[in-house]
Design an enzyme around this catalytic site. Structure first.
Site, PDB file in Angstrom:
ATOM      1  N   ASP A 137      57.028  -8.141 -11.345  1.00  0.00           N
ATOM      2  CA  ASP A 137      57.684  -9.170 -11.679  1.00  0.00           C
ATOM      3  C   ASP A 137      57.110 -10.471 -10.750  1.00  0.00           C
ATOM      4  O   ASP A 137      56.824 -10.277  -9.467  1.00  0.00           O
ATOM      5  CB  ASP A 137      59.144  -9.191 -11.158  1.00  0.00           C
TER       6      ASP A 137
ATOM      7  N   ASP B 251      71.048  -5.307 -20.014  1.00  0.00           N
ATOM      8  CA  ASP B 251      71.165  -5.286 -18.624  1.00  0.00           C
ATOM      9  C   ASP B 251      72.613  -4.835 -18.418  1.00  0.00           C
ATOM     10  O   ASP B 251      73.671  -5.539 -18.843  1.00  0.00           O
ATOM     11  CB  ASP B 251      70.579  -6.449 -17.916  1.00  0.00           C
TER      12      ASP B 251
END
Length: 238
Positions: A130, A8
Site C-alpha cells: 500500500d 471488507d
C-alpha cells in the site's frame, strides 16, 4: 484480466473504510455468504475478502467466519487481514482460502516473508503493498496504513524475485471513486514483469477497467454503491 469483487469485514459485517480510516466506516446490508453467492451468480471466479478486525489486531480475528465462507462457496478466495506468521497462513489455507495476502510483514521482515513464499509456494501468497505518492515516489505504508516504512514500492518488490502476485493499492485513491492511479500501475507492470499485479483503489467505471494493463483488479466501493454492475464488469474483463 481477473476481476476480484471485494468485501471488507468488521464484526462479520461488510463495510468500506474511507482511505483505511476505522472512524469513517460505511456498512452494507448483505450478509457475507449471500454476497459471495451473488458474486458467483454474476460470473466471478475469485473474491477478495479482508478481515479488517485482523488487520487492526495484527492477527486474523474472524477465522471461523472466513472458514465458513470458504466452505460455502465455489469461488476461490483471496484472504487478507493481520497475517504475520506461517501458522496464520497455514490456518487460512487449511480453512479453504486459495491465496493468502501478506502485507506489513513483507515490508518489515523480508526473511520471514521469503520463507512463506518458499514453504507455501508463490501461487498461494499475494504480497500486498500500500503506497502513498510523496513527491512522485510510491512510499510503502504498513500497519493498516497507519505507519510509513520509508521504503519505496520498488525497494520492497526487489526483495522478492520469487514472488508471483502483487496487490498494489494507492492509498490516496482507495474508496475515493476518483479512478485508479493508472500511471503508477502501468509503471509497476513494466518494472515488475515477474509479478501479476492486481490494481486496488479507485475503480469507478468500466472505462477504468478498460485502461488497466494489470493482471487483475479489485472492485469494491463502486460495486457496493451500484456504480458498476458486477456481471457487466466481469464481461468487460474477459
Amino acid at each position: 484480466m481477473i476481476l476480484y469483487p471485494a468485501m471488507d469485514l468488521i464484526g462479520g459485517r461488510i463495510v468500506r473504510l474511507r482511505q483505511g480510516r476505522f472512524d469513517e466506516v460505511t456498512f452494507y446490508a448483505p450478509a457475507p455468504a449471500a454476497a459471495l453467492a451473488s458474486f458467483a451468480e454474476a460470473g466471478a471466479e475469485w473474491a477478495h475478502v479482508v478481515d479488517l478486525d485482523g488487520a487492526k489486531a495484527g492477527e486474523p480475528a474472524q477465522h471461523a467466519l472466513l472458514a465458513g465462507l470458504a466452505g460455502s462457496t465455489t469461488l476461490k478466495l483471496q484472504v487478507a487481514g493481520g497475517v504475520r506468521t506461517a501458522g496464520h497462513v497455514a490456518a487460512l489455507l487449511d480453512a479453504g482460502a486459495a491465496r493468502v495476502v501478506v502485507g506489513s510483514l513483507a515490508v518489515r521482515d523480508p526473511e520471514a516473508t521469503s520463507v512463506l513464499l518458499e514453504r507455501f509456494g508463490p501461487e498461494r501468497i499475494t504480497l500486498s503493498l500500500d503506497v502513498r505518492m510523496i513527491d512522485g515516489v510510491p512510499l510503502v505504508a504498513t500497519h493498516g496504513w497507519q505507519e510509513d516504512s520509508g521504503l519505496s514500492l520498488w525497494d520492497v518488490a526487489a526483495r522478492y524475485p520469487a514472488a508471483r502476485h502483487l496487490l498494489l493499492t494507492d492509498i490516496g485513491r482507495d474508496g475515493m471513486l476518483q479512478g485508479p492511479n493508472h500511471e503508477l500501475l502501468a509503471e509497476a507492470v513494466t518494472r515488475l514483469p515477474h509479478l501479476a499485479v492486481q490494481a486496488s483503489g479507485g475503480v469507478t467505471g468500466l472505462s477504468d477497467l478498460d485502461r488497466l494493463t494489470t493482471d487483475g483488479a479489485i472492485l469494491g466501493r463502486a460495486m457496493w454503491e451500484g456504480r458498476i454492475d458486477l456481471a457487466e464488469a466481469l464481461r468487460a474483463c474477459r
